[in-house]
Design an enzyme around this catalytic site. Sequence first.
Site, PDB file in Angstrom:
ATOM      1  N   TRP A 154       0.861  -1.182   0.000  1.00  0.00           N
ATOM      2  CA  TRP A 154       0.000   0.000   0.000  1.00  0.00           C
ATOM      3  C   TRP A 154       0.898   1.233   0.000  1.00  0.00           C
ATOM      4  O   TRP A 154       1.802   1.352   0.828  1.00  0.00           O
ATOM      5  CB  TRP A 154      -0.883  -0.046   1.245  1.00  0.00           C
ATOM      6  CG  TRP A 154      -1.815   1.103   1.437  1.00  0.00           C
ATOM      7  CD1 TRP A 154      -2.652   1.652   0.519  1.00  0.00           C
ATOM      8  CD2 TRP A 154      -2.023   1.828   2.655  1.00  0.00           C
ATOM      9  NE1 TRP A 154      -3.366   2.687   1.090  1.00  0.00           N
ATOM     10  CE2 TRP A 154      -2.997   2.818   2.396  1.00  0.00           C
ATOM     11  CE3 TRP A 154      -1.484   1.743   3.949  1.00  0.00           C
ATOM     12  CZ2 TRP A 154      -3.441   3.710   3.372  1.00  0.00           C
ATOM     13  CZ3 TRP A 154      -1.920   2.618   4.914  1.00  0.00           C
ATOM     14  CH2 TRP A 154      -2.895   3.587   4.631  1.00  0.00           C
ATOM     15  N   ASP A 235      -0.016  -5.474   9.575  1.00  0.00           N
ATOM     16  CA  ASP A 235      -1.078  -4.527   9.249  1.00  0.00           C
ATOM     17  C   ASP A 235      -2.287  -5.369   8.831  1.00  0.00           C
ATOM     18  O   ASP A 235      -2.260  -6.030   7.790  1.00  0.00           O
ATOM     19  CB  ASP A 235      -0.637  -3.598   8.119  1.00  0.00           C
ATOM     20  CG  ASP A 235      -1.638  -2.467   7.877  1.00  0.00           C
ATOM     21  OD1 ASP A 235      -2.688  -2.439   8.562  1.00  0.00           O
ATOM     22  OD2 ASP A 235      -1.378  -1.613   7.021  1.00  0.00           O
ATOM     23  N   LYS A 271     -12.845  -1.253   6.560  1.00  0.00           N
ATOM     24  CA  LYS A 271     -13.385  -2.159   5.549  1.00  0.00           C
ATOM     25  C   LYS A 271     -14.407  -3.132   6.120  1.00  0.00           C
ATOM     26  O   LYS A 271     -15.508  -3.272   5.611  1.00  0.00           O
ATOM     27  CB  LYS A 271     -12.255  -2.954   4.892  1.00  0.00           C
ATOM     28  CG  LYS A 271     -11.611  -2.273   3.693  1.00  0.00           C
ATOM     29  CD  LYS A 271     -10.789  -1.084   4.075  1.00  0.00           C
ATOM     30  CE  LYS A 271     -10.081  -0.486   2.851  1.00  0.00           C
ATOM     31  NZ  LYS A 271      -9.221   0.653   3.224  1.00  0.00           N
TER      32      LYS A 271
END
Length: 424
Positions: A154, A235, A271
């Site tokens: 990311w 993460d 999310k």
Amino acid sequence: MALRTANSSGIISRSCLYGARSMSSWWRNVEPAPKDPILGVTEAFLADPSPHKVNVGVGAYRDDNGKPVVLECVREAERRIAGNLHMEYLPMGGSVDMIDKTLKLAYGENSDLIKDKRIAAVQALSGTGACRVFAEFQKRFSPDSQIYIPVPTWSNHHNIWRDAHVPQRTFHYYHPETKGLDFASLMDDVKNAPSGSFFLLHACAHNPTGVDPTEEQWKEISYQFKVKGHFAFFDMAYQGFASGDPEKDAKSIRIFLEDGHLIGCSQSYAKNMGLYGQRVGCLSLVCEDEKQAVAVKSQLQQIGRPMYSNPPVHGALLVSTILGEPDLKKLWLKEVKGMADRIIGMRTSLRENLENLGSPLSWEHITNQIGMFCYSGMTPEQVDRLTSDFHIYMTRNGRISMAGVTTGNVGYLANAIHEVTKST
């Protein structure tokens, strides 16, 4: 050069002060910042007047009509907390109740680490904030260390550790030819890194590739980390969203815990609960004992104090309510599985459409990958053609947000991809 003058009474002329200041600009050397590679896609999409435009760049879930979704469990939690609680500051470390329930998601409902109070944890501003606080903690308490980041990752990960002034190294992860995991090179990099190195790992649904190690590969990675004494920082932005099962999606973390690692973890509810704008997450570090956990938590709080002082309350209340009330938790598990299943279904549909068009390329990787994103393998030039010729928007690395694919646009998307790739 005099910057101020005084009149006969010795009073500084206000006009002189303002005049000197107005003759120059404080910010004349400031240049426009480069556009964010992800957020810039949405800006371009919104500016496009075409009725056929498609946005598969945004990293947010959409329903099959391409509309944002508020989960029913969230709506019900909103009703239950409405007007019941004050809006006073949370403690610097955040909501204790929310943190407790969040740790159980990551570490297990009956985790001995939680029972023994060996985890230092604070509420964070979603996953980004958790990573940022940890990066600052790393710099402060391991000042000579560096962070190994997978290629690719990311894009904001690089910004986070850069702004914390932590030197960055990279390790192999994605294999462009197979469009899968470059496991051999990954393991070589783990073995060759200096002992005691920090590594950033994606717990599940790797962003942007959608490529995850298998359970057996995670076990090998964990073993080699143990041999080298490396520190793993996970993460975990997609727990539950990858497979539809939060327990399955936390398997990588559980493997490391079983091997006795003292890991770090960033968690986010953007999310998996659709709480994108609420910015609610958690940062946790496993410690040797309760005393160490108390000390570490105090330092994490101190890092957060000048950044944002206290985390926001509303999102924490929503999470605590959803995870704390059995009917709402059951509904959440059903809804998060429904989101995951829709994305898996869109993967199948996109692949089938491409194959039915007679594409000369293999698209197996679309269904082999998992999570919100598909790393398509398209070149930046092919992505540019998708935008210019078909009004389809995505990041130039070829990452497709499967959340933006619907039954209404999957055929159009497949045809466009076929057109720009068929001569490859």
